[in-house]
Scaffold this active site. Structure first.
Site, PDB file in Angstrom:
ATOM      1  N   ASP A  88       0.861  -1.177   0.000  1.00  0.00           N
ATOM      2  CA  ASP A  88       0.000   0.000   0.000  1.00  0.00           C
ATOM      3  C   ASP A  88       0.904   1.235   0.000  1.00  0.00           C
ATOM      4  OD1 ASP A  88       0.813   0.451   2.624  1.00  0.00           O
ATOM      5  OD2 ASP A  88      -1.193   0.383   3.496  1.00  0.00           O
ATOM      6  N   CYS A 133       2.858  -3.052   4.054  1.00  0.00           N
ATOM      7  CA  CYS A 133       1.988  -1.910   4.372  1.00  0.00           C
ATOM      8  C   CYS A 133       2.710  -1.089   5.441  1.00  0.00           C
ATOM      9  CB  CYS A 133       0.595  -2.375   4.798  1.00  0.00           C
ATOM     10  SG  CYS A 133       0.533  -3.456   6.242  1.00  0.00           S
ATOM     11  N   THR A 163       2.646  -1.570   8.825  1.00  0.00           N
ATOM     12  CA  THR A 163       3.200  -2.470   9.843  1.00  0.00           C
ATOM     13  C   THR A 163       3.392  -3.897   9.352  1.00  0.00           C
ATOM     14  OG1 THR A 163       0.964  -3.041  10.547  1.00  0.00           O
ATOM     15  CG2 THR A 163       2.031  -1.205  11.707  1.00  0.00           C
ATOM     16  N   ILE A 173       0.897  -5.861   9.425  1.00  0.00           N
ATOM     17  CA  ILE A 173      -0.157  -6.598  10.136  1.00  0.00           C
ATOM     18  C   ILE A 173      -1.446  -6.689   9.315  1.00  0.00           C
ATOM     19  CG2 ILE A 173      -1.638  -6.579  12.181  1.00  0.00           C
ATOM     20  CD1 ILE A 173       0.775  -5.280  13.681  1.00  0.00           C
ATOM     21  N   GLY A 174      -1.895  -5.572   8.780  1.00  0.00           N
ATOM     22  CA  GLY A 174      -3.130  -5.594   7.981  1.00  0.00           C
ATOM     23  C   GLY A 174      -2.989  -6.497   6.770  1.00  0.00           C
ATOM     24  N   ASN A 225       6.736 -23.075   9.650  1.00  0.00           N
ATOM     25  CA  ASN A 225       5.342 -22.798   9.252  1.00  0.00           C
ATOM     26  C   ASN A 225       5.107 -22.870   7.752  1.00  0.00           C
ATOM     27  OD1 ASN A 225       6.087 -20.257  11.498  1.00  0.00           O
ATOM     28  ND2 ASN A 225       4.790 -21.956  12.090  1.00  0.00           N
TER      29      ASN A 225
HETATM   30  C1  RB5 Z   1      -2.832   2.550   6.578  1.00  0.00           C
HETATM   31  O1  RB5 Z   1      -3.978   2.105   5.950  1.00  0.00           O
HETATM   32  C2  RB5 Z   1      -2.253   1.463   7.482  1.00  0.00           C
HETATM   33  O2  RB5 Z   1      -3.278   0.970   8.301  1.00  0.00           O
HETATM   34  C3  RB5 Z   1      -1.651   0.315   6.667  1.00  0.00           C
HETATM   35  O3  RB5 Z   1      -0.553   0.787   5.948  1.00  0.00           O
HETATM   36  C4  RB5 Z   1      -1.135  -0.855   7.458  1.00  0.00           C
HETATM   37  O4  RB5 Z   1      -0.251  -0.469   8.453  1.00  0.00           O
HETATM   38  C5  RB5 Z   1      -2.158  -1.788   7.951  1.00  0.00           C
HETATM   39  O5  RB5 Z   1      -1.916  -2.722   8.718  1.00  0.00           O
END
Ligand code: RB5
Length: 147
Positions: free
Chosen positions: A8, A64, A66, A68-69, A98
């Site tokens: 992203d 992204c 972190t 995580i998303g 894993n």
């Molecule tokens: C921005 O949408 C931010 O939430 C994304 O880059 C990411 O860190 C999600 O886990």
């Protein structure tokens, strides 16, 4: 190795650095994005995850803010084992134990040097199999049972 990569807006700069660094000798398909304009990370996560799950690419990388998303979204696709890793040891073990097929991390967390080390380690590490095979198969079986 055939690799699918996506990010992203928060991962764009790091993706570019990796494409010019440790990924330059691999066959990499870039699923975008191609600028720092804000987007929704699940869109790239699903595109890369589906391509990996379909067997079009051996591995995927998602970046992204972190990681995580991207990992949460990618793991909704059957056949995907996405691991969010911010250190070399976890990245290595995500392959060895894993059989992770997608690596996720954060452009707001890692600098390009550490990210390059993590990617290089993760791409080189093999799945250990054995007792770990049985454990991964339990996850796959559970996935098959779910809607
Ligand atoms: C921005 O949408 C931010 O939430 C994304 O880059 C990411 O860190 C999600 O886990």
């Amino acid at each position: 190795m055939k690799i699918a990569i996506g990010c992203d807006h928060n991962g764009f700069a790091l993706k570019q650095a990796l494409l010019e660094g440790p990924l330059r000798d691999h066959h990499v398909q870039d699923f975008g994005v191609f600028s720092s304009e804000a987007v929704d990370y699940p869109d790239m996560a699903f595109a890369v995850a589906q391509a990996v799950a379909a067997g079009e690419y051996e591995r995927g990388i998602l970046i992204c803010g972190t990681g995580i998303g991207m990992a949460i979204a990618a793991n909704k696709v059957k056949g995907v084992r996405a691991a969010a890793c911010s250190d070399v040891y976890s990245a290595k073990m995500s392959r060895r134990d894993n059989d992770a097929n997608i690596l996720c991390f954060g452009g707001r967390v890692l600098g390009p040097g550490l990210a390059a080390e993590i990617v290089t380690t993760w791409l080189a590490e093999e799945f250990a199999g054995g007792r770990h095979q049985r454990r991964v198969e339990k996850i796959t079986a559970r996935e098959r049972e779910s809607l």
